[in-house]
Design a protein around this motif. Structure first.
Motif, short mmCIF file in Angstrom:
data_model
loop_
_atom_site.label_atom_id
_atom_site.label_comp_id
_atom_site.label_asym_id
_atom_site.label_seq_id
_atom_site.Cartn_x
_atom_site.Cartn_y
_atom_site.Cartn_z
N GLN A 14 -34.63 -13.62 8.91
CA GLN A 14 -33.43 -14.25 9.45
C GLN A 14 -33.66 -14.76 10.88
N ARG A 18 -33.40 -18.52 12.52
CA ARG A 18 -32.46 -18.75 13.62
C ARG A 18 -33.14 -19.35 14.84
N TYR A 19 -34.32 -18.84 15.18
CA TYR A 19 -34.97 -19.26 16.42
C TYR A 19 -36.04 -20.34 16.22
N GLU A 69 -32.21 -17.47 1.55
CA GLU A 69 -31.55 -17.29 2.85
C GLU A 69 -30.09 -16.87 2.78
N ASN A 73 -28.40 -13.37 4.36
CA ASN A 73 -27.29 -13.33 5.31
C ASN A 73 -26.15 -12.47 4.80
#
Length: 312
Positions: A14, A18-19, A69, A73
């Motif tokens: 995750q 995100r980054y 994904e 989440n």
């Protein structure tokens, strides 16, 4: 039993998404890059698929990764919520509540209610996301929001949600008292005006826009879309924008002396306000208590105006 991924592997996966890179994820998680890399390799081994690939802009999801994904989440959100719920069962003031809302609650109901609720539960973290249902529905489905209060969108299926309340609210066109068009009596007299509309791709506000502009917009008409209460207020009060909202807003103490309804003869369609949450997602004690208090306050606020009918 089939081997399952570990929580830290899912969190690392995750974080990379995100980054955007292993390097940035390792810095955010205070881990080394080799450790993150090994974690993802082990996750892919367990699943038997490749989830991430290096692209021109950093790490990118593969087709399998894009499928995986949203499940990740949801799993992590549900796990965090479960831990939060157990913690709150021991002490209600702890934990967090995240919910979405649209304009009416933000204007007339939430400020004093949230202030009182926060004073009763000082260690509770409360996050409010402004927006319409069509914009926030994905977050609600993924468990990022505990609940939502706002205008119903008929195009969105409610099969997976519990609807706690349905309140019919009359809408009107609102302007500052000194607006040049404040005494207009028809929609045609508002041609060329500047408007501030909530940002909604579907649902009530899209239908309302078609009602106000049945033949499309003319040259010179301006519409700004957004879900910021503060920006909307400034545009209406200082820049002569028109705003379409619940008539009950006119009863809000700090607005009733500075804005008025434009008395057009056409009746705008009513809107239906709902409070919803995901059926398979148990609300934490704090979220349930706050939702119930907002539910009651919203019904009382609208009923007190003597301009709406509501049904529980």
């Amino acid at each position: 039993m089939r081997e399952l991924p570990k929580i830290n592997q899912l969190k690392n996966f995750q974080a990379i998404i995100r980054y955007g890179s292993i390097r940035a994820a390792s810095q955010a998680l205070f881990q080394t890059q080799p450790a993150i890399t090994r974690s993802i390799q082990e996750l892919e081994r367990i699943l038997g698929v490749t989830l991430l690939a290096r692209g021109a802009q950093g790490m990118e999801l593969t087709k399998m990764g894009r499928t995986f994904e949203p499940r990740v989440n949801m799993i992590l959100n549900d796990l965090e919520r479960a831990v939060d719920e157990l913690y709150q069962m021991g002490q209600l003031s702890q934990g967090s509540v995240v919910f979405g809302c649209s304009h009416l609650p933000a204007y007339g109901i939430l400020p004093s209610l949230i202030n009182k609720f926060q004073a009763q539960h000082p260690s509770l973290t409360i996050t409010i996301i402004e927006g319409q249902l069509s914009e926030l529905i994905s977050s609600l489905r993924l468990g990022r929001l505990d609940f939502f209060i706002g205008i119903e969108s008929p195009e969105i299926s409610m099969n997976e949600f519990t609807v706690e309340n349905s309140i019919n609210a009359e809408f009107c066109i609102i302007a500052r008292n000194e607006h040049p068009l404040i005494k207009s009596h028809t929609l045609s007299q508002l041609q060329g005006a500047k408007w501030y509309f909530p940002n909604a791709r579907t649902g009530y506000y899209r239908d309302l826009e078609r009602f106000i502009f049945p033949n499309g917009r003319i040259t010179g008409e301006t519409i700004i879309y957004g879900d910021s209460i503060s920006i909307g207020e400034q545009l209406v009060l200082n820049e002569n924008y028109l705003f379409v909202g619940p008539r009950a807003i006119l009863d809000v103490s700090y607005l009733k002396d500075v804005v008025s309804e434009i008395p057009i003869k056409e009746k705008l369609p009513d809107a239906s306000y709902i409070i919803i949450y995901k059926q398979l997602q148990n609300l934490t004690p704090s979220a349930k208590q706050l939702m119930d208090e907002i539910n009651i306050a919203c019904s009382e606020f609208l009923a007190a105006s003597n301009k709406v009918n509501y049904r529980l």
